[in-house]
Design an enzyme around this catalytic site. Structure first.
Site, PDB file in Angstrom:
ATOM      1  N   ALA A  45     -27.282  46.245 -33.802  1.00 57.57           N
ATOM      2  CA  ALA A  45     -27.032  46.479 -35.229  1.00 57.57           C
ATOM      3  C   ALA A  45     -28.123  47.317 -35.870  1.00 57.57           C
ATOM      4  CB  ALA A  45     -26.896  45.137 -35.954  1.00 57.57           C
ATOM      5  N   ASN A 105     -24.286  48.633 -42.371  1.00 61.32           N
ATOM      6  CA  ASN A 105     -24.590  47.998 -43.645  1.00 61.32           C
ATOM      7  C   ASN A 105     -25.422  48.945 -44.524  1.00 61.32           C
ATOM      8  OD1 ASN A 105     -24.645  45.945 -45.528  1.00 61.32           O
ATOM      9  ND2 ASN A 105     -26.423  44.942 -44.641  1.00 61.32           N
ATOM     10  N   ASN A 127     -28.318  49.009 -45.635  1.00 57.65           N
ATOM     11  CA  ASN A 127     -29.727  49.269 -45.340  1.00 57.65           C
ATOM     12  C   ASN A 127     -29.961  49.946 -43.996  1.00 57.65           C
ATOM     13  OD1 ASN A 127     -29.212  47.208 -43.534  1.00 57.65           O
ATOM     14  ND2 ASN A 127     -30.587  45.723 -44.477  1.00 57.65           N
ATOM     15  N   LYS A 128     -28.891  50.311 -43.301  1.00 61.20           N
ATOM     16  CA  LYS A 128     -29.058  50.907 -41.975  1.00 61.20           C
ATOM     17  C   LYS A 128     -29.293  52.419 -42.057  1.00 61.20           C
ATOM     18  CE  LYS A 128     -28.539  47.059 -39.722  1.00 61.20           C
ATOM     19  NZ  LYS A 128     -28.332  46.120 -40.817  1.00 61.20           N
ATOM     20  N   ILE A 129     -29.776  52.997 -40.956  1.00 60.73           N
ATOM     21  CA  ILE A 129     -30.077  54.429 -40.919  1.00 60.73           C
ATOM     22  C   ILE A 129     -28.821  55.244 -41.173  1.00 60.73           C
ATOM     23  CG2 ILE A 129     -30.800  56.316 -39.400  1.00 60.73           C
ATOM     24  CD1 ILE A 129     -32.835  54.444 -38.160  1.00 60.73           C
TER      25      ILE A 129
END
Length: 364
Positions: free
Chosen positions: A159, A183, A185-187
């Site tokens: 994840a 999500n 906040n992901k890269i």
């Protein structure tokens, strides 16, 4: 709302509008198909199923591996709750395994101890979930060797690790099944979303079926088994497509942010950090450090929060959680040490690193 968030992708209205404009005369589902194709191209995976969250992908993966009521599943203790919760969705029991202090991921020796213990109880684990915390690959050579020895498939929770590599192979393709999260906040973000990766056509087809309410291929609605509304949306896919076009630059910035912290934080403020091993490349999703004995993580979080800066303690191990502490756990104290001493720093804007560093260096 934080002035300097831990990890965020600003909403790129022109970029997403450009993606959507290019699909104005195509079915909305083509966005999903093309996002899955882009993920296949980036990772080399044979099959990719885009879903609405990383949690959904783990749930589908457990189902595809035959996990059901009364089974046991090996899972890390030092992780986010979404790794472990889907085991309970299936009526199975998580067997929690602590980390080692090199990669902060599952300890291979404790993994084997846990497997042997369950086999002695005539409860051979149905699978093992392996996480790459904060983008750093786990010790996959040792872990794969152990799981192969006992014929236990690996469900790889990548994840946090899109773009990370182990022995030159992309994270998410190192087990029987891999998953990603998109999500906020992901890269790469879909502002919600996830994906399941596999080389198995059977696993892919089953997961696709379950993710679309288990609807039979008939000219009317017929359902012979329980299904789920797990497919990703076209809008999330559009955001994901945009992010994948920019992923190399995004990873380069995350790695530069980590290097800037490591080079600028005073030696008396930090005692350690995640170090890449010869076989691994981390996307540095979050810049994480262990604080020296002179600093308390809770004090730093409180101080930076008052200044509008979001810092966050590392994972509170599952075996310490009020709901999860009842499950069997094989621990060494590593996860507890990481929770006590570790801190995640704002990791998505290189221009703001100097301000965060200044605050930390002036703290005593």
């Amino acid at each position: 709302m934080y002035r300097i968030p831990l990890s965020a992708t600003p909403f790129d209205a022109p970029g997403i509008s450009g993606i959507l404009d290019s699909y104005s005369e195509k079915p909305a589902t083509k966005l999903i198909e093309d996002f899955e194709a882009a993920l296949r191209a980036y990772t080399g995976a044979r099959y990719v199923l885009a879903v609405n969250s990383g949690t959904s992908a783990i749930h589908l993966g457990l189902m595809a591996l035959g996990v059901g009521s009364g089974d046991v599943v090996i899972a890390p203790s030092f992780t986010y709750v979404a790794t472990v919760a889907p085991i309970l969705y299936q009526g199975a029991t998580p067997i929690l395994v602590d980390s080692e202090l090199t990669t902060w991921n599952m300890n291979p020796e404790l993994l084997e101890t846990a497997i042997k213990s369950q086999i002695q109880l005539k409860k051979k684990p149905k699978c093992a979930i392996i996480v790459h915390n904060y983008g750093m690959p786990a010790q996959m050579s040792a872990i794969n060797a152990i799981c192969d020895r006992y014929e236990i498939p690996i469900l790889e929770d990548a994840a946090e690790a899109l773009g990370s590599q182990y022995l030159g192979k992309p994270a998410g393709t190192l087990g029987k099944i891999g998953i990603f999260s998109f999500n906020n906040n992901k890269i790469v973000t879909g502002y919600g979303g996830g994906a399941l990766l596999t080389e198995s056509e059977e696993i892919y087809q089953k997961s696709l079926f379950w993710s679309t309410q288990s609807r039979e291929q008939k000219p009317y609605y017929e359902h012979r088994e329980l299904g789920y509304n797990y497919r990703i949306s076209p809008l999330s896919s559009a955001s994901g497509l945009l992010g994948l076009k920019q992923i190399e630059a995004k990873i380069e910035e995350r790695r530069a942010i980590f290097d800037s912290y490591r080079n600028s934080l005073h030696a008396d403020k930090i005692s350690g950090w995640l170090k890449e091993q010869n076989e691994s490349l981390s996307n540095r999703w979050l810049s994480t450090f262990l604080l020296s004995n002179s600093l308390k993580t809770s004090d730093i979080v409180d101080k930076t929060s008052r200044l509008g800066i979001e810092c966050r303690r590392l994972w509170n191990p599952m075996h310490l959680q009020p709901f999860y502490h009842k499950f069997p756990a094989f621990v060494s104290g590593a996860g507890e040490q990481l929770f006590k001493e570790g801190l995640s720093l704002p990791s998505s804007n290189l221009a703001l690193v100097s301000e965060v560093t200044k605050v930390l260096n002036q703290t005593s």
